[in-house]
Scaffold this motif. Structure first.
Motif, short mmCIF file in Angstrom:
data_model
loop_
_atom_site.label_atom_id
_atom_site.label_comp_id
_atom_site.label_asym_id
_atom_site.label_seq_id
_atom_site.Cartn_x
_atom_site.Cartn_y
_atom_site.Cartn_z
N PRO A 123 0.68 -1.24 0.01
CA PRO A 123 -0.11 0.00 -0.03
C PRO A 123 0.84 1.20 0.14
O PRO A 123 1.89 1.30 0.52
CB PRO A 123 -0.72 -0.10 1.33
CG PRO A 123 -0.60 -1.53 1.62
CD PRO A 123 0.65 -1.98 1.37
N SER A 124 0.55 2.15 -0.87
CA SER A 124 1.00 3.62 -0.54
C SER A 124 0.21 4.74 -0.92
O SER A 124 -0.77 4.46 -1.55
CB SER A 124 2.16 3.64 -1.90
OG SER A 124 1.72 4.44 -2.94
N TYR A 125 0.18 5.51 0.03
CA TYR A 125 -0.79 6.66 0.14
C TYR A 125 -0.19 7.76 -0.92
O TYR A 125 0.84 8.01 -0.91
CB TYR A 125 -1.22 6.95 1.45
CG TYR A 125 -0.37 7.92 2.23
CD1 TYR A 125 0.63 7.29 3.12
CD2 TYR A 125 -0.34 9.22 2.18
CE1 TYR A 125 1.40 8.21 3.90
CE2 TYR A 125 0.58 10.02 2.68
CZ TYR A 125 1.52 9.57 3.78
OH TYR A 125 2.27 10.35 4.40
N GLY A 126 -1.32 8.45 -1.34
CA GLY A 126 -1.04 9.70 -2.07
C GLY A 126 -1.98 10.95 -1.46
O GLY A 126 -3.09 10.52 -1.40
N LEU A 127 -1.37 12.07 -1.30
CA LEU A 127 -2.34 13.22 -0.84
C LEU A 127 -2.61 14.13 -2.19
O LEU A 127 -1.90 14.17 -3.08
CB LEU A 127 -1.36 14.18 -0.14
CG LEU A 127 -2.23 15.35 0.26
CD1 LEU A 127 -3.43 14.97 1.01
CD2 LEU A 127 -1.22 16.46 0.96
N MET A 128 -3.96 14.34 -2.25
CA MET A 128 -4.40 15.04 -3.40
C MET A 128 -5.01 16.38 -2.93
O MET A 128 -5.59 16.16 -1.85
CB MET A 128 -5.51 14.06 -4.35
CG MET A 128 -4.74 13.37 -5.10
SD MET A 128 -5.73 11.94 -5.49
CE MET A 128 -5.52 10.66 -4.07
N LEU A 129 -5.08 17.26 -3.63
CA LEU A 129 -5.71 18.54 -3.25
C LEU A 129 -6.89 18.88 -4.20
O LEU A 129 -6.69 18.97 -5.46
CB LEU A 129 -4.68 19.86 -3.19
CG LEU A 129 -3.53 19.64 -2.19
CD1 LEU A 129 -2.72 20.92 -2.36
CD2 LEU A 129 -3.89 19.27 -0.67
N ILE A 130 -8.19 19.36 -3.70
CA ILE A 130 -9.05 19.69 -4.43
C ILE A 130 -9.22 20.93 -4.48
O ILE A 130 -9.33 21.83 -3.62
CB ILE A 130 -10.48 19.05 -3.93
CG1 ILE A 130 -10.29 17.50 -3.77
CG2 ILE A 130 -11.56 19.35 -4.84
CD1 ILE A 130 -11.48 16.82 -3.20
N PHE A 131 -9.14 21.80 -5.75
CA PHE A 131 -9.28 23.25 -6.00
C PHE A 131 -10.81 23.33 -6.18
O PHE A 131 -11.46 22.75 -6.89
CB PHE A 131 -8.44 23.94 -6.97
CG PHE A 131 -7.18 23.73 -6.55
CD1 PHE A 131 -6.45 24.68 -5.74
CD2 PHE A 131 -6.37 22.64 -7.02
CE1 PHE A 131 -4.90 24.30 -5.41
CE2 PHE A 131 -5.09 22.32 -6.61
CZ PHE A 131 -4.37 23.23 -5.97
N ALA A 132 -11.30 24.49 -5.69
CA ALA A 132 -12.74 24.67 -5.51
C ALA A 132 -13.55 24.89 -7.01
O ALA A 132 -14.66 24.30 -7.16
CB ALA A 132 -13.12 25.94 -4.75
N ASN A 133 -12.86 25.59 -7.85
CA ASN A 133 -13.30 25.82 -9.07
C ASN A 133 -12.67 25.19 -10.18
O ASN A 133 -11.51 24.98 -10.00
CB ASN A 133 -13.44 27.31 -9.32
CG ASN A 133 -14.62 28.02 -8.77
OD1 ASN A 133 -14.93 27.74 -7.54
ND2 ASN A 133 -15.00 28.99 -9.28
N ARG A 134 -13.21 24.95 -11.30
CA ARG A 134 -12.65 24.37 -12.48
C ARG A 134 -11.76 25.24 -13.19
O ARG A 134 -12.53 25.82 -14.43
CB ARG A 134 -13.79 23.45 -13.23
CG ARG A 134 -13.04 22.70 -14.48
CD ARG A 134 -14.22 22.18 -15.34
NE ARG A 134 -13.84 21.20 -16.42
CZ ARG A 134 -14.07 20.08 -16.52
NH1 ARG A 134 -14.58 19.53 -15.37
NH2 ARG A 134 -13.51 19.49 -17.53
N ARG A 135 -10.65 25.68 -12.88
CA ARG A 135 -9.81 26.78 -13.07
C ARG A 135 -9.56 26.61 -14.78
O ARG A 135 -8.70 27.18 -15.29
CB ARG A 135 -9.16 27.66 -12.29
CG ARG A 135 -10.04 28.44 -11.45
CD ARG A 135 -8.86 29.20 -10.48
NE ARG A 135 -9.29 30.00 -9.59
CZ ARG A 135 -8.86 31.32 -9.22
NH1 ARG A 135 -7.77 31.74 -9.86
NH2 ARG A 135 -9.33 32.06 -8.44
N LEU A 136 -9.30 25.17 -14.88
CA LEU A 136 -8.35 24.74 -15.87
C LEU A 136 -9.28 23.59 -16.37
O LEU A 136 -9.84 22.77 -15.71
CB LEU A 136 -7.19 23.90 -15.03
CG LEU A 136 -6.03 23.08 -15.70
CD1 LEU A 136 -5.18 24.25 -16.31
CD2 LEU A 136 -5.35 22.17 -14.83
N ASP A 137 -9.22 23.30 -17.68
CA ASP A 137 -10.00 22.39 -18.12
C ASP A 137 -9.23 21.36 -19.09
O ASP A 137 -10.24 20.49 -19.80
CB ASP A 137 -11.39 22.93 -18.83
CG ASP A 137 -10.93 23.74 -20.20
OD1 ASP A 137 -9.75 23.76 -20.63
OD2 ASP A 137 -11.99 24.37 -20.80
#
Lengths: 486, 375, 389
Positions: free
Chosen positions: A218-232
């Motif tokens: 097992p290997s964990y990974g941190l992800m960050l969620i940005f509030a708006n879809r500023r990039l498509d």
């Protein structure tokens, strides 16, 4: 023939779907909830293979082929955004050359894109991009795909059972002929001819229960969620896969991935602020103004990597490819299989490979059909014709109305599977008590407290800028208007 | 124009209180603020301390005589813009009921809000179509917490309602004649069969301007006490206080300047980002904590007051935050630039229900220091 | 057009909703949070469906000034408006209304609101201004006056003033001259800051207009100490929106007329006007955009210094005129509901001062009280004083 599949993540449901299409009666048992493990905690990338061209060529090729296939058979859960690989000045030229060679060799389409055009389209990217390439990356809407799979499996007479934990195998000699499961309504045995372990990061523990040794890392990974879809578009850094080098637009948000830390436990650890800060710094190398983007929350997912030779400790070097183990051949436990490793993108291929091995071991001639049969359309909740029949608007961020949560449901997780309440920019500050207060009155206070704690954890790791003010507002409301003691 | 001049940075509770008290002391006041301040986010009552320690001084010690005087002034001030504040008697800390049925200690409370020092049976009124209204769960929680009876009644949606109606819309509707008569009639009907005399609590949406009149009428008609419990932000109670208070200050000649203060200098001088600059005899920094925007939290976790360019603490862990960041009150200019309210370093409002105490204590102390310097 | 900043910062506190004037009077209006940041987030995710009633926003920007986290709420709503399809006939009207100086050149047009109203969607109940374009002879006169003072400032002649309110321009020039400044009208020909187009969601038109006016103004700013604006909306547009959204800057300070007088006049000037007998009660109305751009209290402070009777603040939010808003049929009801509050809060009749031509027309109609630009009032007092002397 009857098969029990353990784990209702992408792997388990992909396996079940392939078996069901071969006419095999399949029951999927899930100890928690559908998609509550790794499959519900990923960045949403439908790999073009570009990411693994140099480091993991076979995974790259599989990803590309499955990517193209899923657009055909599960179009509703795929968004063909396209993606870019960008090379900054100073990034390794030799890696770029090898990457381009591999793409040509493996048949992954890659087109050079003028940097000027790229920056005209994605103006937030750094000015120090030297070269850029378009690839057929896309976005895989995980929860939508899972619900389509569940529906498709059920429509063909097979079953997916949540909150049902496989505890023991029942054997006839050296052959599996049943699985004992624990469910809320009690313990029982599911008769079967074969059992498949698709428990993701828990697969090592499941195998251990069977008395087998399987090296899951097992290997964990941190992800960050940005509030708006500023990039498509998906944006990758063109260098050896590393931390904080990929942005994926996903519905209303953008997700920045990820770290990669080997750990013994299959459970996702609490996200840490120091890692979030590091990820922001890495992400800023591609998007210099990233610090002004609002981060909604950080979350950890756990990869179920498989390392046949044993645990290495350096999880970046472990292959992203998958493996199917026939424990009859390997360990003398006939009828038991494990599917290990792999990517969300290749879930179908994993199902097909397992299915081929499984039917072969029973000397049955039943070819896979999952390549050609569409997974089917998700049935949408019908919207009321008259606007005001929806009742009051409870969740303003994700537009959840009173009518969306009726009839009363029993758990917040179930609620969230159907709605996105508490997942938006307010992170439950306003909607949580409104939604839960309309549910089960007895458990109201406990559910509310649990949900708030969970949201607060995700928020706190990214508590800067506007988010710090949201945390302050949330606490002020909790203390003043709601009168919640901590 | 020989009167003393003052600049107040910020128009939240600390800024408004500072402005009113400066006016009383003969200053000509200019308020510099980028946004409307946080008054509309909280119910408008002053909370002092989590427990029976109503007079806790934080972070400045005031004697109990000084506290009494401070409360007296506060009550008089609120009266001047038309809000009656109710203070607790002796050591009894009254509790209000909350939107989810908890009991919360409250202190100087506008008289539209329900508060009682003893738990008692209540009639909870919900309004169908008001998102914050969860009368079933609210009454169940209240029963469990208070051990008293909680009756539930629900009012149907008003005519013209649509799903976009929030608290402000309900309040504006009830301010009008149509809304007022709808409420009176519907409530009378709904209370049929509920034993008489038991106090009624309504969600805090009973008008923005005519609240007192509406509640009095409802009480008289139903022959029982009718009052409100606070909802979430935007808090109608806070909006009422804000609107009335600002109107008074405008009429008293206060200039409200819109703009972001970039820097505060010891002169005292405030520089705005658009190039304007303001000078005065004294400057009160009421720019708030993190919620108010006076403190910024940077990505690496530092809590920074950019106006005076100081790091006041670190946000390594939430629970530790309230203890961080107190700074000297005369931060600049030999006592001519003074920080008040949450700008004193309190990170987060009302974690410990002490926002009101902090406000009163710091503003009073700052004004004392202004006068000291002038002498 | 530049990208937005902080479009994703909304913490859902709803303070913007408490500040929105339209939300309080129009039960169908979804409010700034729903139309701005909430909608924009879904728009960014590719769901571009516009909401009903978005065009009912007056673009007063009070929501932005309420926002604690700098979300450009009104400007997100402007993007929303742009997407809300307008029928071709209303599009023609909107385009015309964003160029009032053209309307003024054809006086017969504005004399026919009733006939035009039905086909074009122009309100027949809202009072139309009488054209009073800047006449060639008058323009000549202002130029002739140059040189009597040495300090030169520019006056931004906005489209409305040029077309309908040359009295105010002349009055302001005269007052500034009294303070020792030569006022240079600029730009020299018909131009507009683009605010009306922006407010209607015509963002491309707003930017084109701004660029062309910027070129014309920039050429004329050398040797000027400042540019004085007569209308708070133009002030906000030139000073804040041009640099922020179009990257256009003017090399000299931009100041509203009232602030300029308050800052630059010496005590003697105030004393001369103060104490003239027989003054009526003065109400001051700070327009929304002036509150947002610079704050409240300047006009009141100026009047306190020059009026014998203590002035009163007209305690209303947006009056509903909002540039061309009140002239549109579909907005008449909201505009009149907003403006009607003025009548309710006025204790006794008086004269209303406000630095916006359209607010003045609207308030005058709904209150029955004379409503003029403060420059005209000051100029009137100066003339009276000369007569009295």
């Amino acid at each position: 023939m009857r098969v029990v599949v353990i784990g209702a993540g992408a792997t388990g449901l992909g396996v079940a779907w392939d078996l069901v299409l071969r006419g095999i009666e399949t029951t999927v048992v899930e100890a928690q909830e559908i998609g509550s493990g790794t499959s519900g905690r990923f960045h949403g990338l439908l790999h073009s293979g570009g990411r693994y061209l140099v480091t993991d060529p076979s995974a790259a090729k599989e990803c590309y082929e499955e990517n193209m296939l899923l657009r055909e058979i599960a179009n509703e859960a795929v968004v063909a955004t396209g993606g870019y690989f960008v090379k900054k000045y100073g990034d390794d030229d030799a890696f770029e050359a090898r990457w381009l060679n591999q793409a040509a060799d493996l048949g992954v389409p890659v087109h050079a894109e003028k940097v000027g055009d790229l920056r005209a389209e994605l103006g937030m990217l750094t000015e120090s991009i030297q070269r850029s390439y378009w690839v057929p990356d896309g976005v895989l809407e995980g929860f939508k795909m899972l619900s389509m799979l569940v529906r498709a499996i059920q429509s063909r007479g097979s079953n997916v059972l949540e909150h049902t934990k496989a505890v023991k195998l029942r054997l006839a000699g050296e052959r599996v002929n049943g699985v004992e499961v624990q469910a809320p309504e009690g313990t029982r045995v599911l008769d079967c001819d074969a059992v498949v372990n698709t428990a993701g990061p828990w697969a090592g523990l499941v195998a251990r229960d069977w008395g087998l040794d399987v090296k899951v890392q097992p290997s964990y990974g941190l992800m960050l969620i940005f509030a708006n879809r500023r990039l498509d578009k998906v944006v990758n850094r063109l260098k050896s896969p590393s931390d904080g080098d990929i942005f994926v637009p996903h519905q209303e948000v953008v997700i920045l991935g990820t770290t990669d830390v080997a750990q013994p436990s299959p459970e996702a650890p609490e996200p840490r602020r120091s890692e979030a800060i590091r990820l922001m710094a890495l992400g800023s190398e591609l998007i210099p103004d990233l610090g002004s983007w609002r981060v909604l929350r950080g979350f950890n997912g756990v990869r179920p990597l498989y390392e046949p030779s044993g645990v290495t400790g350096d999880s970046r070097k472990v292959s992203r490819d998958f493996a199917v183990l026939d424990h009859g051949e390997r360990d003398g436990l006939a009828g038991a299989f494990s599917v290990l490793g792999g990517k969300w993108t290749t879930f179908r291929l994993m199902g097909e490979t397992l299915g081929d091995q499984l039917v072969a071991s029973f000397n049955v001639d039943s070819p896979s059909r999952s390549r050609e049969v569409p997974i089917g359309v998700e049935v949408k909740r019908p919207a009321p014709v008259v606007k005001d029949d929806r009742g009051a608007l409870l969740c303003e961020c994700e537009q959840v109305y009173e009518s969306d949560i009726k009839p009363t449901v029993s758990s917040p997780m179930q609620l969230r599977f159907g709605t996105w309440f508490s997942m938006g920019p307010c992170q439950g500050t306003f909607c949580a008590h409104r939604v839960l207060g309309r549910g089960d009155e007895d458990g109201f206070a406990d559910e509310l407290a649990t949900l708030r704690r969970e949201r607060e954890h995700g928020l706190t790791v990214v508590g800067w800028g506007a988010n710090a003010r949201l945390i302050a507002l949330e606490q002020s409301i909790s203390a003043q208007s709601l009168g919640e003691e901590r | 124009m020989s009167s003393k001049t003052a600049i107040v940075v910020g128009r939240g509770p600390a800024g408004m209180l500072s402005t009113s008290y400066l006016l009383q002391r003969g200053y000509q006041v200019t308020v510099l603020a980028e946004s409307d301040g946080s008054l509309g986010m909280w119910p408008g009552d002053f909370s002092f301390g989590r427990t029976t320690d109503a007079f806790q001084a934080f972070p400045i010690e005031l004697s109990s005589a000084e506290w009494s005087q401070a409360f007296g002034e506060l009550v008089a001030l609120y009266r001047s813009f038309g809000v009656t504040l109710v203070l607790p008697q002796a050591q009894d800390i009254p509790h209000t009921v909350t939107a989810i049925g908890n009991m919360r200690p409250t202190f100087a409370t506008p008289n539209w809000q329900y508060a009682s020092s003893e738990p008692e049976s209540l009639v909870f009124v919900g309004i169908d179509g008001l998102a914050d209204s969860i009368v079933g769960a609210q009454a169940a929680t209240y029963r469990r917490r208070s051990g008293c009876e909680a009756y539930e009644v629900s009012l149907s949606r008003p005519p013209g309602w649509d799903s976009s109606w929030g608290t402000i819309r309900f309040a504006a509707y009830l301010d009008g004649d149509a809304g007022a008569s709808w409420l009176a009639a519907t409530l009378r009907e709904a209370l049929r069969g509920v034993p008489s005399g038991i106090p009624v609590v309504l969600p805090q949406v009973i008008g923005l301007e005519h609240t007192e009149k509406l509640l009095t009428q409802l009480s008289e008609v139903g022959k029982r006490s009718v009052s409100e419990f606070p909802l979430l932000s935007p808090s109608i109670g806070g909006v009422r206080v804000r609107d009335r208070w600002e109107r008074l200050l405008r009429q008293q000649g206060v200039r409200f300047v819109s703009g972001r203060v970039r820097e505060v200098q010891p002169v005292p001088r405030a520089l705005l980002t658009d190039g304007r600059s303001f000078e005065a005899d004294c400057l009160l920094l009421a720019s708030g904590g993190v919620l108010g925007g006076g403190m910024q939290v940077t990505v690496d976790g530092a809590i920074v007051d950019e106006l005076v360019n100081r790091e006041v603490g670190r946000m390594d862990h939430l629970d530790a935050l309230d203890a961080h960041g107190h700074r000297e009150i005369d931060c600049l200019g030999g006592g001519r630039v003074l920080a008040v309210g949450r700008a004193m370093g309190g990170w987060n409002p009302n974690r410990d229900h002490n926002g009101g105490a902090m406000l009163l204590a710091t503003v009073r102390t700052a004004l004392g220091m202004c006068e000291e310097v002038d002498r | 057009m530049k990208r937005f900043e902080y479009e994703d910062a909304c913490i859902k506190c709803s303070l913007c909703v408490t500040a929105c004037p339209v939300y309080r009077v129009d039960q169908q209006f979804p409010g700034p949070k729903a139309l701005g940041p909430d909608w924009y987030r879904h728009y960014q995710a590719g769901e571009a469906k516009p909401m009903e009633h978005v065009s009912d926003c007056t673009f007063c920007q009070l929501c932005e000034s309420a926002c604690p986290v700098d979300v450009p709420i009104a400007h997100l709503i402007a993007v929303h408006k742009e997407l809300a399809s307008q029928s071709p006939r209303l599009a023609v009207r909107d385009y015309l209304l964003t160029h009032p100086q053209w309307l003024a050149m054809v006086p017969s047009l504005v004399k026919l609101p009733k006939q035009l109203g039905v086909p074009l969607g122009i309100s027949s109940s809202t009072q139309w201004p009488a054209p009073s374009p800047l006449q060639r002879s008058r323009r000549h006169r202002t130029h002739q006056r140059q040189g009597s003072a040495t300090r030169r400032i520019g006056i931004f002649v906005d489209c409305f003033t040029r077309g309908f309110d040359s009295e105010t321009l002349l009055a302001a020039s005269a007052v500034l001259e009294e303070l020792g400044y030569t006022a240079v009208p600029l730009p020299s020909a018909s131009h507009c800051c683009g605010a009306a187009a922006y407010a209607s969601g015509l963002l491309g038109e707003a930017e084109r207009t701004a660029r062309s006016t910027h070129r014309a103004v920039r050429r004329m700013t050398s040797g000027l100490e400042a540019v004085v604006t007569l209308n708070a909306t133009c002030d906000d547009t030139l000073r804040v929106e041009w640099p922020r959204y179009f990257g256009l800057t003017i090399p000299v300070p931009i100041l509203p007329f009232v602030d300029f007088v308050l800052d630059r006049a010496n005590p003697g000037f105030f004393e001369r006007i103060h104490g003239l007998p027989g003054q009526e009660l003065i109400y001051t109305h700070a327009t929304c955009r002036s509150k947002v751009a610079r704050g409240e209290g300047s006009l009141f402070a100026l009047m306190e210094r020059v009026s014998e009777r203590p002035p009163q603040i007209l305690e209303i939010s947006c009056c509903g005129a909002a540039g061309s808003y009140a002239f549109k049929t579909e907005h008449t009801k909201v505009a009149r509901a907003l403006g009607h509050r003025a009548k309710e809060v006025m204790g006794e009749p008086g004269i209303i001062l406000t630095d916006s031509g359209t607010c003045a027309i609207h308030l005058q109609e709904l209150t029955g009280c004379q409503t003029i630009h403060p420059a005209r009032w000051l100029h009137g007092q100066l003339k009276r004083q000369e007569v009295l002397r």
